[in-house]
Design a protein around this motif. Structure first.
Motif, PDB file in Angstrom:
ATOM      1  N   VAL A   1       0.834  -1.204   0.000  1.00 43.15           N
ATOM      2  CA  VAL A   1       0.000   0.000   0.000  1.00 43.15           C
ATOM      3  C   VAL A   1       0.870   1.255   0.000  1.00 43.15           C
ATOM      4  CG1 VAL A   1      -1.949  -1.079   1.185  1.00 43.15           C
ATOM      5  CG2 VAL A   1      -0.175   0.035   2.530  1.00 43.15           C
ATOM      6  N   LYS A   2       0.312   2.305  -0.571  1.00 42.35           N
ATOM      7  CA  LYS A   2       0.885   3.649  -0.439  1.00 42.35           C
ATOM      8  C   LYS A   2       0.116   4.379   0.649  1.00 42.35           C
ATOM      9  CE  LYS A   2       2.186   4.399  -5.308  1.00 42.35           C
ATOM     10  NZ  LYS A   2       1.882   5.233  -6.507  1.00 42.35           N
ATOM     11  N   HIS A   3       0.802   5.298   1.346  1.00 40.89           N
ATOM     12  CA  HIS A   3       0.115   6.112   2.358  1.00 40.89           C
ATOM     13  C   HIS A   3       0.659   7.531   2.336  1.00 40.89           C
ATOM     14  CE1 HIS A   3       3.713   4.664   4.502  1.00 40.89           C
ATOM     15  NE2 HIS A   3       3.260   3.450   4.320  1.00 40.89           N
ATOM     16  N   GLU A   4      -0.142   8.464   2.824  1.00 45.20           N
ATOM     17  CA  GLU A   4       0.208   9.881   2.751  1.00 45.20           C
ATOM     18  C   GLU A   4       1.429  10.246   3.577  1.00 45.20           C
ATOM     19  OE1 GLU A   4      -3.262  12.981   2.203  1.00 45.20           O
ATOM     20  OE2 GLU A   4      -3.793  11.527   3.773  1.00 45.20           O
TER      21      GLU A   4
ATOM     22  N   ARG B   1       5.486   3.805   1.446  1.00 44.22           N
ATOM     23  CA  ARG B   1       4.856   2.542   1.094  1.00 44.22           C
ATOM     24  C   ARG B   1       5.106   1.530   2.209  1.00 44.22           C
ATOM     25  NH1 ARG B   1       6.842  -0.346  -3.180  1.00 44.22           N
ATOM     26  NH2 ARG B   1       8.906   0.312  -2.513  1.00 44.22           N
TER      27      ARG B   1
ATOM     28  N   GLU C   1     -12.254  -3.541  -5.290  1.00 43.19           N
ATOM     29  CA  GLU C   1     -11.221  -2.730  -4.651  1.00 43.19           C
ATOM     30  C   GLU C   1     -11.785  -1.858  -3.524  1.00 43.19           C
ATOM     31  OE1 GLU C   1      -8.122   0.545  -6.294  1.00 43.19           O
ATOM     32  OE2 GLU C   1      -8.027  -1.443  -7.230  1.00 43.19           O
TER      33      GLU C   1
ATOM     34  N   GLU D   1     -10.357  -2.128   0.270  1.00 46.59           N
ATOM     35  CA  GLU D   1      -9.723  -0.979   0.909  1.00 46.59           C
ATOM     36  C   GLU D   1     -10.470  -0.552   2.167  1.00 46.59           C
ATOM     37  OE1 GLU D   1      -9.221   2.079  -2.015  1.00 46.59           O
ATOM     38  OE2 GLU D   1      -7.436   1.118  -2.883  1.00 46.59           O
TER      39      GLU D   1
ATOM     40  N   GLU E   1      -8.618  -0.491   5.711  1.00 47.53           N
ATOM     41  CA  GLU E   1      -8.553   0.724   6.529  1.00 47.53           C
ATOM     42  C   GLU E   1      -8.986   0.457   7.970  1.00 47.53           C
ATOM     43  OE1 GLU E   1     -11.190   4.308   5.840  1.00 47.53           O
ATOM     44  OE2 GLU E   1      -9.323   4.992   4.902  1.00 47.53           O
TER      45      GLU E   1
ATOM     46  N   LYS F   1      -4.219   8.800   4.125  1.00 49.52           N
ATOM     47  CA  LYS F   1      -4.986   8.089   3.110  1.00 49.52           C
ATOM     48  C   LYS F   1      -4.193   6.906   2.553  1.00 49.52           C
ATOM     49  CE  LYS F   1      -7.377   8.814  -1.310  1.00 49.52           C
ATOM     50  NZ  LYS F   1      -7.638   9.762  -2.414  1.00 49.52           N
ATOM     51  N   LEU F   2      -4.903   5.790   2.343  1.00 49.73           N
ATOM     52  CA  LEU F   2      -4.283   4.572   1.826  1.00 49.73           C
ATOM     53  C   LEU F   2      -4.670   4.322   0.379  1.00 49.73           C
ATOM     54  CD1 LEU F   2      -4.968   2.148   4.830  1.00 49.73           C
ATOM     55  CD2 LEU F   2      -2.914   3.502   4.407  1.00 49.73           C
ATOM     56  N   GLU F   3      -3.748   3.676  -0.350  1.00 52.19           N
ATOM     57  CA  GLU F   3      -4.013   3.312  -1.739  1.00 52.19           C
ATOM     58  C   GLU F   3      -3.259   2.028  -2.061  1.00 52.19           C
ATOM     59  OE1 GLU F   3      -2.953   5.012  -6.208  1.00 52.19           O
ATOM     60  OE2 GLU F   3      -2.863   6.368  -4.485  1.00 52.19           O
TER      61      GLU F   3
ATOM     62  N   ASP G   1      -1.024  -0.595  -3.901  1.00 54.52           N
ATOM     63  CA  ASP G   1       0.110  -0.362  -4.787  1.00 54.52           C
ATOM     64  C   ASP G   1       0.689  -1.680  -5.304  1.00 54.52           C
ATOM     65  OD1 ASP G   1       1.958   1.369  -6.085  1.00 54.52           O
ATOM     66  OD2 ASP G   1       3.474   0.836  -4.586  1.00 54.52           O
TER      67      ASP G   1
END
Length: 412
Positions: free
Chosen positions: A200-203, A229, A249, A253, A257, A266-268, A270
């Motif tokens: 995951v990516k995060h802010e 990440r 997705e 997610e 979370e 915020k998560l995304e 990756d």
């Protein structure tokens, strides 16, 4: 790119399995003894190793070995040091997750106790270094059967080729076909759990901190990667893991979370999400005449302590040292008395780690309030006892017990 060694028919050591254990063993043997004939057999093309999306936790001892083998400099820029680790224990619905245990510091000045390394960087580096030293590769190909005699082992490949060696090492994973063909039985327990692995990516930056959240379904590990990440190892029941991996997705997610929290923003997603069944598999024997097990083929454990890969590296360091020293003494590397030295060195340690991870998983993967109170008291007690914490860090760093030379950063 180094030219691959031509496939011969006779070798000192044949290694079935071109993962991190097989490649590292081939490299260690060839680096210590350039005259040793080594071949690696694997069903996948070696050129796709850089496509492995996963990452692995590399203990300090393992990174010393990789440095001694000449590959750490190739991957260290892509490696993320783990500067701190926190442990929490809570229910999924809890709004606050108290930290019961914190690990931090360095093994030596400037040396963290572990790194997170992308497999897509580590595996190609091991492969290229092995090729450069003259390791031969039969890939894509696979060992379908083998026969042992007093003097050698004959290995039949799916391609129809036949190889002969003084020793066959099975590093072909927890469901090792060669282990079964050798008649080595295992003790196995299925946990009814699967580990979901993704990135995951995060802010916000993680600052090199790893997190292990013990939740009723199992541990939820957040492991730092370079950049903003993290790699996740998320344990759920097998049915729930399958449902989550196959969900859309948005649903995935949302569930992610709930477990990850909002502390990194915020998560995304990756990377791909995959689920792997979890269990405990321990081989009853690690060796037979002209045959040895290494890595997951010898011991498959729960990822709760993050030691699976590092146990495989311990196998590599111990087996390489035993074989190289036997050659120097003029001994047969496939002889049972030589292989017994490796078994004595590694089997008890593997059994011990298997029991520890099994107990930890059973203790923490439940929603029993009495057990929760007892384990939280124990975690808090450990956190207040520097001596015990220091021994845990030593274990996590790979320095517990008699260490092979490579794990101490010394040549064989």
């Amino acid at each position: 790119m180094a030219k691959a060694a031509e496939i011969d028919t006779t070798y000192d050591v044949a290694i079935a399995g071109g993962g991190y254990v097989g490649l590292c063993l081939a490299l260690a043997l060839k680096k210590a003894d350039s005259a040793m004939g080594v071949v690696v057999i694997d069903p996948k093309p070696m050129e796709i190793l850089n496509k492995d999306p996963r990452a692995s936790a590399i203990a300090a001892a393992a990174s010393r070995m990789l440095d001694q083998l000449g590959v750490w400099n190739r991957i260290k820029d892509k490696a993320q040091p783990i500067n701190e680790m926190i442990v929490t224990d809570s229910k999924l619905r809890d709004l606050v997750r108290p930290v019961f245990l914190t690990f931090g510091g360095e093994v030596t000045e400037g040396e963290p106790f572990a790194h997170m390394v992308p497999n897509g960087a580590m595996l190609p580096a091991l492969y290229e270094a092995s090729r450069a030293l003259g390791v031969a590769f039969a890939a894509p190909d696979s060992a379908t059967t083998f026969k042992t005699t007093v003097d050698e082992v004959t290995i039949e490949l799916a391609s129809g080729k036949v190889l002969r060696a003084r020793l066959l090492v099975a590093a072909d994973g927890v469901r090792s076909k060669l282990r079964d063909l050798a008649g080595i039985r295992t003790n196995h327990w299925d946990y009814g759990q699967s580990g979901i692995v993704t990135t995951v990516k995060h802010e916000r930056p993680h600052n090199g901190r790893a997190e292990e959240h013990f939740l009723p379904a199992g541990p939820f590990a957040i492991l730092p990667l370079t950049g903003n990440r993290s790699s996740l190892v998320w344990t759920e029941s097998t049915a729930d893991a399958k449902r989550l991996v196959e969900s859309d997705e948005f649903t995935f997610e949302l569930e992610l979370e709930r477990r990850f929290g909002h502390h990194l923003g915020k998560l995304e997603l990756d990377g791909p999400r995959n689920a792997y069944p979890l269990g405990l598999t321990l081989a009853r024997e690690f060796v037979k005449p002209r045959f040895a097990l290494a890595g997951d083929a010898a011991h498959g454990i729960h990822p709760i302590a993050g030691q699976g890969l590092n146990m495989g590296f311990k196998d590599v360091a111990a087996l390489a040292e035993v074989l190289v020293e036997a050659r120097r003494l003029g001994q047969d590397v496939g002889a049972f008395d030589v292989l017994e030295r490796y078994q004595r060195w590694r089997r008890f340690d593997a059994f011990q780690m298997g029991v520890v991870t099994d107990v930890l998983n059973r203790l923490f993967s439940n929603d029993n309030d009495f057990l929760r109170a007892a384990r939280d008291f124990g975690l808090g007690l450990v956190d207040r006892m520097p001596g015990i914490k220091s021994s845990f860090i030593k274990e996590a760093s790979g320095f517990a017990g008699p260490a092979p030379k490579l794990l101490s950063g010394e040549p064989i």
